[in-house]
Scaffold this active site. Sequence first.
Site, PDB file in Angstrom:
ATOM      1  N   GLU A 197     -53.622   3.645 -51.475  1.00 63.99           N
ATOM      2  CA  GLU A 197     -52.800   3.734 -52.468  1.00 63.99           C
ATOM      3  C   GLU A 197     -53.764   3.903 -53.825  1.00 63.99           C
ATOM      4  OE1 GLU A 197     -49.900   5.472 -52.808  1.00 63.99           O
ATOM      5  OE2 GLU A 197     -49.655   5.375 -50.849  1.00 63.99           O
ATOM      6  N   SER A 201      -4.318 -20.166 -15.538  1.00 60.16           N
ATOM      7  CA  SER A 201      -4.783 -21.635 -15.217  1.00 60.16           C
ATOM      8  C   SER A 201      -5.888 -22.339 -15.407  1.00 60.16           C
ATOM      9  CB  SER A 201      -4.693 -21.966 -13.586  1.00 60.16           C
ATOM     10  OG  SER A 201      -3.168 -21.595 -13.110  1.00 60.16           O
TER      11      SER A 201
END
Length: 762
Positions: free
Chosen positions: A87, A337
Amino acid sequence: MFNYYKSLSRKKKIVFNFLLSVSFLFCFFLLADLCFPFHTQGEYAPVIRYRDGSPMHIFLTKDQQWRMKTELSEISPSLTQAIIAKEDKYFLYHPGVNVGALMRAIVQNVVHVKRISGASTITMQVARMLHPKQRTYGNKCLEIFHALLQMYLNMVPYGSNIQGVKAASILYFNKFPEQLSLAEVTTLSVIPNRPNSLVIGKDNATIVKVRNKWLHRFQKEKVFSENVIADALKETLNAQRLDAPKDIPQLAWRLRRAYPLQYDITSTVDPSSQQKAETIVENYSHSLAMKDIHNSSAIIVDNRTRSILAYIGSNDFSDIAHYGQVDGVMAVRSPGSSLKPLVYGLAFDMGFITSKTILTDIPVDFKGYTPENYDNKFYGQVSAENALQQSLNIPAVKLLNRVGIATFISHLQACGYQSVWKQRDKMGLSMILGGCGVRLDEMAGLYAMLANHGKYQQLHIVADSSVYSDKQVLSSSAAYMLTDILKKLQRPDLPNENVNAQDVPHIAWKTGTSYGRRDAWSIGYDDRFTIAVWCGNFSGKGNPLLNGAATATPLLFQLFNSVGGSLPLRDSVPNSLQFRQVCRLTGKVPNDFCTDLVIDAFIPGVSDNSVCDHLKEVDLSADEKFSYCTSCRPANGYKTKLFPNIDPELANYYEQNHIDYKKIPPHNPMCTRYFPGAEPIINSLTDGVTYLITDRGKQKLQLSCAAASDTKKVYWYVNDKFVGSMKKEDKLFFVPEANKIKVSCTDDKGRNKDIWIGIKFL
Ligand SMILES: [Zn+2]
Ligand SMILES: [Zn+2]
């Protein structure tokens, strides 16, 4: 301007630089806001990772973009360097010219500051930035620079609906930015210049050319070392647009809801365990679908860390017809159970029972609640361990009644049971048979507690550093006793006849089947893992073929075999546990007359220490036709024999069911002092009175009495039929069905009172 700057002192130059940076930052945000008005922080979609950092699940943003927030920690030095190097020179080619110009200005500014501050590498500066004590204006600028870099990396376009380096990295390389190679970094840094003509997967050859041009430039400018560049140049580009990772959608949504402010969440799920488990559950669910059972869920927990390694919300998320999107791990269902082990564990710790304690499994009535066993049979006398292994209901209900519902619920709360705790005021004894709501992960947490010697710890679902404290819910002794019972469970009749005993893992496990056969559970553990499985229909539809042992257990076993659950459970006996011989007929400490002895574990100072009374001495007439009490026993000519000491409740059950047992001969009919005055006095009904009943079959009459001080329990009979037993202070009710009724009350010393009442139905 330049001369003015030159004339400033060093310190003032730094201030100047700082102010300049702040101005740039302000302008940048202003411009960014104008150029990209919708790209605010809240617009990122979260990313969910596996525990190894690989992508698990990503989401679209509200505007249907793949845009994820790149965290500062994910911006690797090579990414930073590549972006700066690129850049810095070619900002003008960037579509957002202003952004590029600002970037260059900031970069130059930072380079300038870098010289002033004498720092040499960006990494060093980042390190300083993380230590606020050393913060300088220069570092402040760097911080601003990084914020800008981060923002830039989050917004760069990659064509289609992919925005930002992170989304591109995941959707093209199935990696996160910090895992990218230099070649990949460079590839991702060249595409934003021409996102529509450099499409990964379509223009790979062109991209490689552009990429290598930049790599050569980096080489010339010595941005990276020679061999790093050489490796990058050799790297081929085979990437193409991948499907967005969409694994474990239920867990992804759960984490997204649980951590709404986090953009990057790492779960504890292990990708290879998950994949294996998913395959097993998927294959298994095909066999269930043929039985009209359409949903299965499972989780695998690492016992040592309590982290969830595999999470299967449902076997098929795409099965809309059968509510496949439901998260079966979070769904509140009836446990059947499967909570029973906890009540036995509490009864061990309260000293009520040990594994060999004999419990009675005969019909009982708890104020109108009359539980029955799964097979509608009653087993009479049964040891605690057999009662739990066979999952008998009445012993479990009796134990819960003794332990206390409040105590039981508080222990469930300690184990993270949310629904039970919220509904605690509505819970009754039926909760031990499934009359409550639980989640699969709660069940896994409970059994992982048993695997960890009674210590409960919240399960980890995200791989963060949070530490949860251990809670000792059961003693290590009680946990040992439970494990010993649960690991002896018999192999169920597996549907596949080819399955042999070698395929049965060495685990402790328990099943559960809810009322109406809606839920099948099987939860097990060995030393390393706890696995919980649920099968059923999310629609709530019951199925006659569904039960825990046959439906869920084969899947549990397959999952254990997949994680390597073939090692035997460790047998380390806790120091607080000891072993003793007990009478097999009662589970109590042997008396002189006890001959059938078994070894039983017990907790010294806690477990019941009473001596066996399975027999009692009875004085008989010489012909053994009558029994005597101390009042009527002759001075001589009698003999003493031992008789089974049977609970009147059990004796009554034997009588009703014509079960043979050794009975004591009837009492001496000549006895004139048969406990005079001490028999119970029935005070709710009056002998010889006729009672008016307006609602036949529904209206009840009360049974209550006054009994002698040495009486604890009384037994009620209506027309010689057993109605129930109670503490002498309690009340019972019965529905009168005849016009003439004999009401009998017998106390626990055998003293009896009969009265006759009349009934008139209106
Ligand atoms: Zn005995
Ligand atoms: Zn007598």
